[in-house]
Motif scaffolding. Structure first.
Motif, PDB file in Angstrom:
ATOM      1  N   LYS A  88       2.053   6.644   3.214  1.00 56.52           N
ATOM      2  CA  LYS A  88       3.242   6.923   4.040  1.00 56.52           C
ATOM      3  C   LYS A  88       2.831   7.343   5.444  1.00 56.52           C
ATOM      4  N   GLY A  89       3.486   6.757   6.439  1.00 60.46           N
ATOM      5  CA  GLY A  89       3.167   7.053   7.828  1.00 60.46           C
ATOM      6  C   GLY A  89       2.032   6.217   8.386  1.00 60.46           C
ATOM      7  N   ARG A  90       1.321   5.499   7.523  1.00 63.02           N
ATOM      8  CA  ARG A  90       0.206   4.662   7.984  1.00 63.02           C
ATOM      9  C   ARG A  90       0.455   3.180   7.747  1.00 63.02           C
ATOM     10  N   PHE A  91       1.108   2.846   6.659  1.00 65.14           N
ATOM     11  CA  PHE A  91       1.369   1.452   6.304  1.00 65.14           C
ATOM     12  C   PHE A  91       2.844   1.136   6.510  1.00 65.14           C
ATOM     13  N   SER A  92       3.116  -0.116   6.835  1.00 64.63           N
ATOM     14  CA  SER A  92       4.497  -0.551   7.002  1.00 64.63           C
ATOM     15  C   SER A  92       4.667  -1.933   6.375  1.00 64.63           C
ATOM     16  N   ILE A  93       5.658  -2.061   5.501  1.00 65.11           N
ATOM     17  CA  ILE A  93       5.935  -3.336   4.855  1.00 65.11           C
ATOM     18  C   ILE A  93       7.144  -3.976   5.527  1.00 65.11           C
ATOM     19  N   SER A  94       7.067  -5.276   5.729  1.00 64.46           N
ATOM     20  CA  SER A  94       8.189  -5.993   6.329  1.00 64.46           C
ATOM     21  C   SER A  94       8.353  -7.333   5.629  1.00 64.46           C
ATOM     22  N   ARG A  95       9.585  -7.825   5.646  1.00 58.32           N
ATOM     23  CA  ARG A  95       9.916  -9.036   4.894  1.00 58.32           C
ATOM     24  C   ARG A  95      10.721  -9.977   5.779  1.00 58.32           C
ATOM     25  N   ASP A  96      10.393 -11.238   5.712  1.00 61.04           N
ATOM     26  CA  ASP A  96      11.134 -12.278   6.424  1.00 61.04           C
ATOM     27  C   ASP A  96      11.751 -13.187   5.363  1.00 61.04           C
ATOM     28  N   ASN A  97      13.031 -13.006   5.111  1.00 60.06           N
ATOM     29  CA  ASN A  97      13.679 -13.765   4.042  1.00 60.06           C
ATOM     30  C   ASN A  97      13.708 -15.264   4.338  1.00 60.06           C
ATOM     31  N   ALA A  98      13.911 -15.613   5.581  1.00 65.14           N
ATOM     32  CA  ALA A  98      13.987 -17.026   5.934  1.00 65.14           C
ATOM     33  C   ALA A  98      12.663 -17.736   5.680  1.00 65.14           C
ATOM     34  N   LYS A  99      11.571 -17.049   5.986  1.00 68.79           N
ATOM     35  CA  LYS A  99      10.239 -17.645   5.801  1.00 68.79           C
ATOM     36  C   LYS A  99       9.668 -17.337   4.423  1.00 68.79           C
ATOM     37  N   LYS A 100      10.367 -16.517   3.642  1.00 67.17           N
ATOM     38  CA  LYS A 100       9.897 -16.123   2.312  1.00 67.17           C
ATOM     39  C   LYS A 100       8.515 -15.483   2.412  1.00 67.17           C
ATOM     40  N   MET A 101       8.397 -14.544   3.336  1.00 62.41           N
ATOM     41  CA  MET A 101       7.119 -13.889   3.583  1.00 62.41           C
ATOM     42  C   MET A 101       7.267 -12.377   3.533  1.00 62.41           C
ATOM     43  N   VAL A 102       6.166 -11.728   3.201  1.00 62.42           N
ATOM     44  CA  VAL A 102       6.093 -10.275   3.272  1.00 62.42           C
ATOM     45  C   VAL A 102       4.765  -9.910   3.898  1.00 62.42           C
ATOM     46  N   ASP A 103       4.811  -8.969   4.828  1.00 63.29           N
ATOM     47  CA  ASP A 103       3.620  -8.509   5.512  1.00 63.29           C
ATOM     48  C   ASP A 103       3.382  -7.034   5.207  1.00 63.29           C
ATOM     49  N   LEU A 104       2.128  -6.628   5.299  1.00 65.12           N
ATOM     50  CA  LEU A 104       1.772  -5.221   5.183  1.00 65.12           C
ATOM     51  C   LEU A 104       0.889  -4.868   6.372  1.00 65.12           C
ATOM     52  N   GLN A 105       1.425  -4.081   7.281  1.00 69.07           N
ATOM     53  CA  GLN A 105       0.657  -3.594   8.416  1.00 69.07           C
ATOM     54  C   GLN A 105       0.001  -2.288   8.013  1.00 69.07           C
ATOM     55  N   MET A 106      -1.313  -2.252   8.098  1.00 69.39           N
ATOM     56  CA  MET A 106      -2.071  -1.078   7.656  1.00 69.39           C
ATOM     57  C   MET A 106      -2.785  -0.476   8.861  1.00 69.39           C
ATOM     58  N   ASN A 107      -2.401   0.728   9.217  1.00 66.77           N
ATOM     59  CA  ASN A 107      -3.001   1.444  10.338  1.00 66.77           C
ATOM     60  C   ASN A 107      -3.730   2.685   9.842  1.00 66.77           C
ATOM     61  N   SER A 108      -4.574   3.218  10.706  1.00 69.92           N
ATOM     62  CA  SER A 108      -5.329   4.440  10.367  1.00 69.92           C
ATOM     63  C   SER A 108      -5.977   4.319   9.000  1.00 69.92           C
ATOM     64  N   LEU A 109      -6.642   3.217   8.786  1.00 68.29           N
ATOM     65  CA  LEU A 109      -7.228   2.957   7.472  1.00 68.29           C
ATOM     66  C   LEU A 109      -8.322   3.958   7.141  1.00 68.29           C
ATOM     67  N   LYS A 110      -8.417   4.258   5.857  1.00 71.53           N
ATOM     68  CA  LYS A 110      -9.396   5.215   5.344  1.00 71.53           C
ATOM     69  C   LYS A 110     -10.280   4.513   4.310  1.00 71.53           C
ATOM     70  N   PRO A 111     -11.482   5.025   4.097  1.00 76.22           N
ATOM     71  CA  PRO A 111     -12.345   4.408   3.074  1.00 76.22           C
ATOM     72  C   PRO A 111     -11.664   4.317   1.707  1.00 76.22           C
ATOM     73  N   GLU A 112     -10.809   5.278   1.395  1.00 79.89           N
ATOM     74  CA  GLU A 112     -10.139   5.252   0.085  1.00 79.89           C
ATOM     75  C   GLU A 112      -9.069   4.166  -0.010  1.00 79.89           C
ATOM     76  N   ASP A 113      -8.789   3.480   1.077  1.00 83.80           N
ATOM     77  CA  ASP A 113      -7.884   2.328   1.040  1.00 83.80           C
ATOM     78  C   ASP A 113      -8.611   1.057   0.583  1.00 83.80           C
ATOM     79  N   THR A 114      -9.917   1.146   0.446  1.00 85.50           N
ATOM     80  CA  THR A 114     -10.695  -0.015   0.011  1.00 85.50           C
ATOM     81  C   THR A 114     -10.254  -0.454  -1.381  1.00 85.50           C
ATOM     82  N   ALA A 115      -9.900  -1.719  -1.495  1.00 87.35           N
ATOM     83  CA  ALA A 115      -9.403  -2.252  -2.764  1.00 87.35           C
ATOM     84  C   ALA A 115      -9.124  -3.742  -2.598  1.00 87.35           C
ATOM     85  N   VAL A 116      -8.835  -4.381  -3.710  1.00 89.21           N
ATOM     86  CA  VAL A 116      -8.262  -5.724  -3.669  1.00 89.21           C
ATOM     87  C   VAL A 116      -6.746  -5.559  -3.618  1.00 89.21           C
TER      88      VAL A 116
END
Length: 119
Positions: free
Chosen positions: A63-91
């Motif tokens: 919370k406060g670092r990541f932002s999810i957004s959706r484009d219904n027309a394009k059928k897409m979802v994005d995840l903007q990840m800021n202030s990344l930390k080592p513990e965010d490492t994952a698949v």
């Protein structure tokens, strides 16, 4: 056939940013929800962020670092990840609940994309 194709990810230093994108394709009548999950080595897969037609939610750790957004027309979802930390490492996995046609919705997953944050 419905497919979710992810792009983005990679390696970044702590404090950096990355953007993940996911596009749904195939026979799609409607998309009820789209989300991003992640799974770190030795840990269970967890929900990171979800967006429905009328709400969004995030796991507390992003919370406060990541932002999810959706484009219904394009059928897409994005995840903007800021202030990344080592513990965010994952698949990171894209998820969508989709109605391929009028009827029961089903769950679909992307193939996963690696995000590595170095300290």
């Amino acid at each position: 056939q419905v497919q979710l194709v992810e792009s983005g990810g990679g390696m970044v230093q702590a404090g950096g940013s990355l953007r993940l994108s996911c596009a749904a394709s195939g026979t799609i009548f409607s998309i009820n929800a789209m989300a991003w999950f992640r799974q770190a080595p030795g840990k269970e897969r967890e929900l990171v962020a979800q967006v429905t037609n009328d709400s969004t939610k995030y796991v507390d750790s992003v919370k406060g670092r990541f932002s999810i957004s959706r484009d219904n027309a394009k059928k897409m979802v994005d995840l903007q990840m800021n202030s990344l930390k080592p513990e965010d490492t994952a698949v990171y996995y894209c998820y969508a609940e989709i109605q391929p046609s009028r009827g029961v919705a089903a769950e679909y997953w992307g193939q996963g994309t690696q995000v590595t944050v170095s300290s």
